[in-house]
Enzyme design. Structure first.
Site, PDB file in Angstrom:
ATOM      1  N   CYS A   1       0.973  -1.253   0.039  1.00 22.07           N
ATOM      2  CA  CYS A   1      -0.039  -0.081  -0.165  1.00 22.07           C
ATOM      3  C   CYS A   1       1.068   1.238   0.009  1.00 22.07           C
ATOM      4  CB  CYS A   1      -1.040   0.132   1.096  1.00 22.07           C
ATOM      5  SG  CYS A   1      -2.371  -0.877   1.149  1.00 22.07           S
TER       6      CYS A   1
ATOM      7  N   ASN B   1       1.399 -16.366  -4.660  1.00 26.31           N
ATOM      8  CA  ASN B   1       1.576 -17.154  -3.522  1.00 26.31           C
ATOM      9  C   ASN B   1       0.163 -16.895  -2.531  1.00 26.31           C
ATOM     10  OD1 ASN B   1       3.760 -18.384  -4.206  1.00 26.31           O
ATOM     11  ND2 ASN B   1       4.927 -16.556  -3.600  1.00 26.31           N
TER      12      ASN B   1
ATOM     13  N   HIS C   1      -0.417  -8.313   1.237  1.00 28.48           N
ATOM     14  CA  HIS C   1      -1.059  -7.675   0.128  1.00 28.48           C
ATOM     15  C   HIS C   1      -1.060  -8.675  -1.255  1.00 28.48           C
ATOM     16  CE1 HIS C   1      -2.144  -3.371  -1.693  1.00 28.48           C
ATOM     17  NE2 HIS C   1      -2.335  -4.286  -2.627  1.00 28.48           N
TER      18      HIS C   1
ATOM     19  N   HIS D   1      -0.589 -10.121  -4.585  1.00 25.21           N
ATOM     20  CA  HIS D   1       0.321  -9.709  -5.459  1.00 25.21           C
ATOM     21  C   HIS D   1       0.648 -10.838  -6.419  1.00 25.21           C
ATOM     22  CE1 HIS D   1       2.756 -11.005  -2.000  1.00 25.21           C
ATOM     23  NE2 HIS D   1       3.655 -11.570  -3.193  1.00 25.21           N
TER      24      HIS D   1
HETATM   25  P1  5GP Z   1       5.535 -13.211  -1.642  1.00 30.65           P
HETATM   26  O1  5GP Z   1       6.585 -14.338  -0.993  1.00 30.65           O
HETATM   27  O2  5GP Z   1       4.852 -12.786  -0.448  1.00 30.65           O
HETATM   28  O3  5GP Z   1       4.817 -13.813  -2.616  1.00 30.65           O
HETATM   29  O4  5GP Z   1       6.545 -12.323  -2.435  1.00 30.65           O
HETATM   30  C1  5GP Z   1       6.792 -10.632  -1.838  1.00 30.65           C
HETATM   31  C2  5GP Z   1       7.962 -10.263  -3.006  1.00 30.65           C
HETATM   32  O5  5GP Z   1       7.904  -9.135  -2.465  1.00 30.65           O
HETATM   33  C3  5GP Z   1       9.374 -10.908  -2.774  1.00 30.65           C
HETATM   34  O6  5GP Z   1       9.721 -11.446  -4.009  1.00 30.65           O
HETATM   35  C4  5GP Z   1      10.176  -9.478  -2.320  1.00 30.65           C
HETATM   36  O7  5GP Z   1      11.253  -9.524  -3.033  1.00 30.65           O
HETATM   37  C5  5GP Z   1       9.153  -8.487  -2.698  1.00 30.65           C
HETATM   38  N1  5GP Z   1       9.394  -7.365  -1.933  1.00 30.65           N
HETATM   39  C6  5GP Z   1       9.343  -7.182  -0.519  1.00 30.65           C
HETATM   40  N2  5GP Z   1       9.319  -6.240  -0.137  1.00 30.65           N
HETATM   41  C7  5GP Z   1       9.483  -5.296  -1.202  1.00 30.65           C
HETATM   42  C8  5GP Z   1       9.819  -3.766  -1.453  1.00 30.65           C
HETATM   43  O8  5GP Z   1       9.785  -3.196  -0.373  1.00 30.65           O
HETATM   44  N3  5GP Z   1       9.885  -3.346  -2.655  1.00 30.65           N
HETATM   45  C9  5GP Z   1       9.928  -4.277  -3.832  1.00 30.65           C
HETATM   46  N4  5GP Z   1      10.173  -3.732  -4.959  1.00 30.65           N
HETATM   47  N5  5GP Z   1       9.685  -5.779  -3.611  1.00 30.65           N
HETATM   48  C10 5GP Z   1       9.497  -6.032  -2.210  1.00 30.65           C
HETATM   49 ZN    ZN Z   2      -1.682  -3.427   1.348  1.00 33.26          ZN
END
Ligand code: 5GP
Ligand code: ZN
Length: 114
Positions: free
Chosen positions: A7, A87, A98, A100
């Site tokens: 967010c 995921n 959030h 994604h």
């Molecule tokens: P999840 O495991 O939740 O599917 O993936 C979260 C993804 O968000 C990870 O690939 C991680 O590298 C990315 N991520 C986490 N924090 C940030 C951030 O502050 N900026 C960006 N650009 N990516 C982020």
């Molecule tokens: Zn959010």
């Protein structure tokens, strides 16, 4: 949500490398890319997980699919091929609460669940 990092990225309170945006979704490069192209697409509205999209929010699914297509074209992986991953929850490996979509591409991807 106030403290949600995605967010904050949508609101511009945290920096990100924007790839695509429309009125409903925002796409940016992942901070820890695992492929030459690794983009995160989020709905601008906060949904914790895929399971939180309700019937009244149905239009967001089309917006996300359109964003995947736009991101693939922008990253020039639309014809080479790419992978999308959502995921969901603890055992699904979701770290950021959030909703994604990951878009991976730019190299041949192996299929690995671990
Ligand atoms: P999840 O495991 O939740 O599917 O993936 C979260 C993804 O968000 C990870 O690939 C991680 O590298 C990315 N991520 C986490 N924090 C940030 C951030 O502050 N900026 C960006 N650009 N990516 C982020
Ligand atoms: Zn959010």
């Amino acid at each position: 949500m106030q403290d949600c990092i995605f967010c904050k990225i949508v609101r511009g309170e945290l920096p990100s490398a924007r790839v695509f945006e429309d009125e409903s979704v925002f796409a940016f490069d992942d901070i820890h890319p695992v492929a030459p192209a690794h983009v995160i697409i989020v709905p601008k509205k906060h949904f914790a997980t895929l399971m939180d999209i309700g019937k009244s929010d149905a239009g967001i699914s089309e917006k996300i699919v359109n964003a995947v297509q736009q991101v693939a074209k922008i990253k020039a992986i639309d014809k080479r091929g790419f992978r999308t991953v959502i995921n969901t929850g603890d055992e699904g490996g979701q770290v950021v609460q959030h909703l994604h979509v990951h878009v991976f591409g730019g190299r041949r991807l192996k299929f690995e669940l671990e």
